[in-house]
Write an enzyme that holds these catalytic residues in place. Structure first.
Site, mmCIF file in Angstrom:
data_model
loop_
_atom_site.group_PDB
_atom_site.id
_atom_site.type_symbol
_atom_site.label_atom_id
_atom_site.label_comp_id
_atom_site.label_asym_id
_atom_site.label_seq_id
_atom_site.Cartn_x
_atom_site.Cartn_y
_atom_site.Cartn_z
ATOM 1 N N ASP A 181 0.843 -1.205 0.000
ATOM 2 C CA ASP A 181 0.000 0.000 0.000
ATOM 3 C C ASP A 181 0.873 1.248 0.000
ATOM 4 O O ASP A 181 2.039 1.199 0.409
ATOM 5 C CB ASP A 181 -0.855 0.056 1.276
ATOM 6 C CG ASP A 181 -2.039 -0.905 1.229
ATOM 7 O OD1 ASP A 181 -2.239 -1.568 0.202
ATOM 8 O OD2 ASP A 181 -2.744 -0.977 2.258
ATOM 9 N N ARG A 222 -0.821 -0.612 -8.678
ATOM 10 C CA ARG A 222 -2.234 -0.320 -8.396
ATOM 11 C C ARG A 222 -2.353 1.204 -8.304
ATOM 12 O O ARG A 222 -1.710 1.833 -7.463
ATOM 13 C CB ARG A 222 -2.667 -0.939 -7.080
ATOM 14 C CG ARG A 222 -4.106 -0.547 -6.722
ATOM 15 C CD ARG A 222 -4.333 -0.504 -5.229
ATOM 16 N NE ARG A 222 -4.143 -1.798 -4.646
ATOM 17 C CZ ARG A 222 -3.618 -1.947 -3.424
ATOM 18 N NH1 ARG A 222 -3.223 -0.916 -2.708
ATOM 19 N NH2 ARG A 222 -3.459 -3.145 -2.934
HETATM 20 P P1 FDA Z 1 -13.892 9.076 -5.908
HETATM 21 O O1 FDA Z 1 -13.675 9.347 -4.469
HETATM 22 O O2 FDA Z 1 -13.871 10.214 -6.861
HETATM 23 O O3 FDA Z 1 -15.252 8.306 -6.056
HETATM 24 C C1 FDA Z 1 -15.842 7.933 -7.286
HETATM 25 C C2 FDA Z 1 -17.223 7.375 -6.988
HETATM 26 O O4 FDA Z 1 -17.073 6.121 -6.307
HETATM 27 C C3 FDA Z 1 -18.035 8.251 -6.033
HETATM 28 O O5 FDA Z 1 -18.809 9.178 -6.732
HETATM 29 C C4 FDA Z 1 -18.891 7.233 -5.313
HETATM 30 O O6 FDA Z 1 -20.023 6.912 -6.083
HETATM 31 C C5 FDA Z 1 -17.998 6.018 -5.233
HETATM 32 N N1 FDA Z 1 -17.269 5.964 -3.947
HETATM 33 C C6 FDA Z 1 -15.974 6.267 -3.746
HETATM 34 N N2 FDA Z 1 -15.617 6.094 -2.464
HETATM 35 C C7 FDA Z 1 -16.720 5.671 -1.838
HETATM 36 C C8 FDA Z 1 -16.999 5.336 -0.497
HETATM 37 N N3 FDA Z 1 -16.085 5.374 0.464
HETATM 38 N N4 FDA Z 1 -18.276 4.964 -0.190
HETATM 39 C C9 FDA Z 1 -19.223 4.902 -1.158
HETATM 40 N N5 FDA Z 1 -19.019 5.233 -2.442
HETATM 41 C C10 FDA Z 1 -17.786 5.597 -2.782
HETATM 42 N N6 FDA Z 1 -5.431 4.966 -0.959
HETATM 43 C C11 FDA Z 1 -4.182 5.240 -0.569
HETATM 44 O O7 FDA Z 1 -3.854 6.391 -0.293
HETATM 45 N N7 FDA Z 1 -3.271 4.211 -0.454
HETATM 46 C C12 FDA Z 1 -3.576 2.921 -0.776
HETATM 47 O O8 FDA Z 1 -2.732 2.035 -0.666
HETATM 48 C C13 FDA Z 1 -4.894 2.651 -1.239
HETATM 49 N N8 FDA Z 1 -5.254 1.379 -1.595
HETATM 50 C C14 FDA Z 1 -6.473 1.196 -2.214
HETATM 51 C C15 FDA Z 1 -6.785 -0.048 -2.759
HETATM 52 C C16 FDA Z 1 -7.979 -0.223 -3.446
HETATM 53 C C17 FDA Z 1 -8.290 -1.542 -4.079
HETATM 54 C C18 FDA Z 1 -8.901 0.869 -3.559
HETATM 55 C C19 FDA Z 1 -10.194 0.723 -4.302
HETATM 56 C C20 FDA Z 1 -8.611 2.084 -2.992
HETATM 57 C C21 FDA Z 1 -7.413 2.268 -2.296
HETATM 58 N N9 FDA Z 1 -7.105 3.493 -1.737
HETATM 59 C C22 FDA Z 1 -5.821 3.710 -1.307
HETATM 60 C C23 FDA Z 1 -8.149 4.543 -1.571
HETATM 61 C C24 FDA Z 1 -8.143 5.533 -2.716
HETATM 62 O O9 FDA Z 1 -7.013 6.376 -2.651
HETATM 63 C C25 FDA Z 1 -9.404 6.435 -2.686
HETATM 64 O O10 FDA Z 1 -9.403 7.161 -1.502
HETATM 65 C C26 FDA Z 1 -10.711 5.689 -2.798
HETATM 66 O O11 FDA Z 1 -10.626 4.647 -3.725
HETATM 67 C C27 FDA Z 1 -11.853 6.646 -3.224
HETATM 68 O O12 FDA Z 1 -11.589 7.215 -4.433
HETATM 69 P P2 FDA Z 1 -12.203 6.718 -5.834
HETATM 70 O O13 FDA Z 1 -11.084 6.392 -6.727
HETATM 71 O O14 FDA Z 1 -13.144 5.616 -5.641
HETATM 72 O O15 FDA Z 1 -12.850 8.018 -6.463
#
Ligand code: FDA
Length: 306
Positions: free
Chosen positions: A129, A179
């Protein structure tokens, strides 16, 4: 709201007290099947039947003794054995500070190497991570050393960091497994994009750079760690335009978030992996999930009341 929730995530008093409250335990269930590894493995077995792979992480970060880090490494070795015994398509993702990185980098590297070796026995990747920006350079340098001895290792990069485009170029010669996420911590404007538009634009250009590198003959594994289906579709279109197959990238989403999309993408032939978290130290992680989508606070409140 995002900043308040991220401040709450870092607050020691809240971290010690809030998780003891029954309503907080109830609300967190939306994002994790249980605190014990068995619940995570059971959830993964159910996903497998739906064609969705899994990734496991035991919650916890910044351990304060090397013994704690040693115990986490032992725990993951056991988990990797269980994954194999249950024939689950599951990989493991670790935080370096959970393995003792703050205290002893060489010992942490030895732990990571053992875990990667155990993962390699069943053809799996060990993921690292990315934590707050204070760890960015150290984690990348750590990954360079780990990847040199253990090819089956992957690293998370964050598109909110301005440095990420350069980090991708730096890592490409290593045939990296990456990732790509947007980033979950509060970072200052000097090093991180603040607005969603900029973070999203940087996300797409990072993914495009990796796909272009694949097209040009580099060996790269790309995981799109996002729930942002609009971005995933844009990136999928770019891959298709390059003539790359659907399997040229994998979509990685978190347990309990956009399950409908995880199932839809899997049914359309995309590789989908669900990251299942478990463990008792869920408080800071849960607060970061709330910060990502403040509407989740209302959801949590409704669950508490209902
Ligand atoms: P964004 O926040 O723009 O969301 C896009 C859409 O997805 C939203 O409109 C909503 O519909 C949905 N959504 C997103 N988050 C949601 C939530 N919590 N609840 C409900 N709906 C939600 N970060 C980091 O700093 N270090 C790491 O090692 C990791 N590892 C990691 C692994 C994996 C497999 C994932 C999916 C995520 C991470 N993250 C992470 C977290 C990442 O940085 C980020 O904070 C979250 O994925 C939320 O951002 P989105 O890319 O989903 O986009």
């Amino acid at each position: 709201m995002r900043r308040l929730l991220l401040w709450m995530a870092r607050n020691r008093w809240l971290r010690d007290h809030l998780p003891r409250l029954w309503f907080a335990r109830r609300a967190v269930r939306r994002f994790m099947p249980g605190e014990d590894p068995a619940s995570a493995l059971d959830a993964a077995a159910r996903f497998k039947a739906e064609g969705i792979a899994s990734e496991f992480t035991r919650l916890g970060e910044n351990v304060t003794t090397v013994e704690e880090g040693d115990a986490v490494a032992e725990h993951y070795l056991g988990l990797l054995a269980d994954i194999r015994a249950r024939d689950i398509d599951g990989e493991v993702s670790v935080k370096l500070t959970q393995l003792g990185y703050d205290l002893d980098v060489e010992r942490t590297l030895a732990h990571a190497r053992r875990l990667a070796e155990r993962a390699a026995e069943s053809g799996k990747t060990l993921w690292v991570d990315m934590e707050g920006s204070a760890y960015a350079e150290g984690t990348i340098a750590f990954y360079e050393r780990l990847k040199a001895t253990n090819p089956n290792t992957g690293l998370c990069l964050q598109s909110y960091l301005r440095r990420t485009a350069e980090d991708i170029q730096r890592l490409l010669p290593l045939s990296p497994q990456i990732r790509l996420v947007k980033g979950a911590y509060a970072e200052p404007p000097a090093i991180a994009y603040q607005g969603k538009h900029d973070v999203d634009t940087n996300y797409v250009s990072a993914a495009v750079a990796l796909l272009d590198a694949m097209h040009a003959g580099h060996t790269v594994r790309l995981g799109l760690g996002t729930h942002d289906v609009r971005l995933i579709e844009q990136i999928a279109e770019h891959a298709a335009a390059l003539g790359l197959p659907k399997a040229s990238f994998e979509v990685q989403m978190l347990y309990g978030i956009r399950m409908d999309q995880q199932r839809r993408l899997a049914s359309e032939g995309y590789l989908v992996r669900d990251l299942i978290a478990y463990g008792e130290a869920w408080y800071p992680w849960y607060m970061r999930r709330l910060a990502e989508r403040p509407a989740n606070v209302l959801f949590a409140l409704r669950q508490i009341i209902g």
